[in-house]
Design an enzyme around this catalytic site. Sequence first.
Site, PDB file in Angstrom:
ATOM      1  CG  ASP A 126     -16.714 127.179 -27.739  1.00  0.00           C
ATOM      2  OD1 ASP A 126     -17.430 126.553 -28.533  1.00  0.00           O
ATOM      3  OD2 ASP A 126     -17.058 128.260 -27.221  1.00  0.00           O
ATOM      4  CG  ASP A 183     -24.144 129.297 -28.025  1.00  0.00           C
ATOM      5  OD1 ASP A 183     -23.623 128.203 -28.315  1.00  0.00           O
ATOM      6  OD2 ASP A 183     -23.501 130.313 -27.740  1.00  0.00           O
TER       7      ASP A 183
HETATM    8  C1  GAL Z   1     -19.913 129.446 -27.827  1.00  0.00           C
HETATM    9  C2  GAL Z   1     -20.408 128.407 -26.855  1.00  0.00           C
HETATM   10  C3  GAL Z   1     -21.017 129.152 -25.667  1.00  0.00           C
HETATM   11  C4  GAL Z   1     -19.977 130.036 -25.036  1.00  0.00           C
HETATM   12  C5  GAL Z   1     -19.376 130.987 -26.068  1.00  0.00           C
HETATM   13  C6  GAL Z   1     -18.199 131.770 -25.522  1.00  0.00           C
HETATM   14  O1  GAL Z   1     -19.336 128.811 -28.929  1.00  0.00           O
HETATM   15  O2  GAL Z   1     -21.342 127.574 -27.476  1.00  0.00           O
HETATM   16  O3  GAL Z   1     -21.545 128.210 -24.739  1.00  0.00           O
HETATM   17  O4  GAL Z   1     -18.973 129.238 -24.464  1.00  0.00           O
HETATM   18  O5  GAL Z   1     -18.936 130.274 -27.208  1.00  0.00           O
HETATM   19  O6  GAL Z   1     -17.639 132.632 -26.461  1.00  0.00           O
END
Ligand code: GAL
Length: 378
Positions: A126, A183
Site C-alpha cells: 500500500d 478504493d
Molecule cells: C487502502 C487500500 C485498500 C486497503 C486499505 C487498508 O489504501 O487501497 O485496498 O488495503 O488501504 O487499510
Amino acid sequence: MLAQRPPMGWNSWNTFGKDIHEDLIKEMADAMVDLGYLDAGYTYLVIDDCWAEKQRDENGKLVPDKEKFPSGMKALSDYVHSKGLKFGMYSCAGLRTCADYPSSYGHEFVDAKTFAEWGVDFLKYDFCYFPQSGNCKQAYQTMSLALKHSGREILFSACNWGVEDPWNWMRSIGVHMYRSTGDIQDKFESFKKIGLSQVDNLCCSAPGCYNDPDMLIVGMYGKGNVGLGGCTDEEYRTHFAMWCLFGVPLMMGGDIRNVNEFSRSLMQNKELIAINQDEEARPPYRVYNQGYPNDWDTYTFIKHLSNGEYVLAYFNMGDEDRKLSLPFVGVGLPYYSGCGFHLTDIFSGEDMGAHYDIYSAQVPAHGCRLFRAKVVDL
Ligand code: GAL
C-alpha cells in the site's frame, strides 16, 4: 513465470476490514475450496491490513497480532497451502499502514525475508503515510528487489492508487499488478467511475503485469467494510463482466462463505473467466457510436481472443434502458467485405445468428450484453 494471467483470489478488506482472525481466514480457505472457487481459478487468499501487532519486536521484525493470529502466520500459511491455495499478505510503502500498523518503509529487505519465512506467495503493498521527501518509484523498486531476494517466489501487488501514472512504470520495476485507482465502494457509481477511468490505460496490461482497478464487490449487497448501499444483481453482472472484459485481476471481496447463488455463479461463470484469462491478454478496443449523445453513457467494445474469435460488448452505464448499436465498420468489418459476425449471447448461451453491417442490442439501465463473435461469409 508469475502472473502469466490476471491473478485471481479473495482479499479480506472489502468485507472484514480490521475484523480478521485465523479462524475466519481458515473458513475462507475452506469456502474457496468447498464452494468451487479454487476450481474456477481463484487461487490467492490474501489477508489485508490490520493483521500485525502495533510495534515490531526487539529484532525489528513484524509480529502477527497475538490475539487475532495466536498460531502465527507460518501455521496459517501451512493450512492455506494444504488446501491447494496460495497465501497473500499486506504491507505498505509508507511509514505506517493505512490503519496505523507498522509499515515496511526502511525495512523492506527484513520484511521480505519474514514474509518468505512465513510461506507468503503474494504481497499487497500500500501507499499510506508515504513521506513527502520519499521517491514513490524507488520505494516500490526497493520492495520489488527485496521480494526477489527473499528466497521465495512472491507475487508483487502494488497499491499506490494511480499516483504518478503507475501504468507507465510498474511493469518496468517488476510489479505483477498495480492498483490504478482509489478504493472501490459497494455501489454502482463507484465501479462505474473507477472501471471506466482505466479504459485508455488497459493497453499497458500484459502477461506478467496488470492494471488493477481494485477488488470485486460482487455479492456484498451493502454489507461489510466498503458497503454503501450495495448494488442490484444487474449491476453486479455489469461490474463482473467489465472486469473480465478488461483483463484485470479478479480479487473477490465479498463474504464468499455465504454470498447468494446468483453472485456465486456469476463469479464462477466459466466463459467470462476464460475471457479474463485469455492468454493473449489483449485489451478491449472501444468503438465509438457516432451520432450518439455522450451523456447516454454507452460503451461498446470489441476484444480479440486467442482462438480467433472476438467478444462484442455493450455496456449501458446510463440510467435509462437503451438500444445500443455497434456499427461493424468501426471494428474493421465494413459492408463491402461481404462478411458479418455470427453471435452467441455469453450470458444466456442463445445463438443470435449472423449479422451484417451493424448489430443493435437492447440493454437495460446499468446493464450489459456480451456476445461471442465469429467472422462468417454471408
Ligand atoms: C487502502 C487500500 C485498500 C486497503 C486499505 C487498508 O489504501 O487501497 O485496498 O488495503 O488501504 O487499510
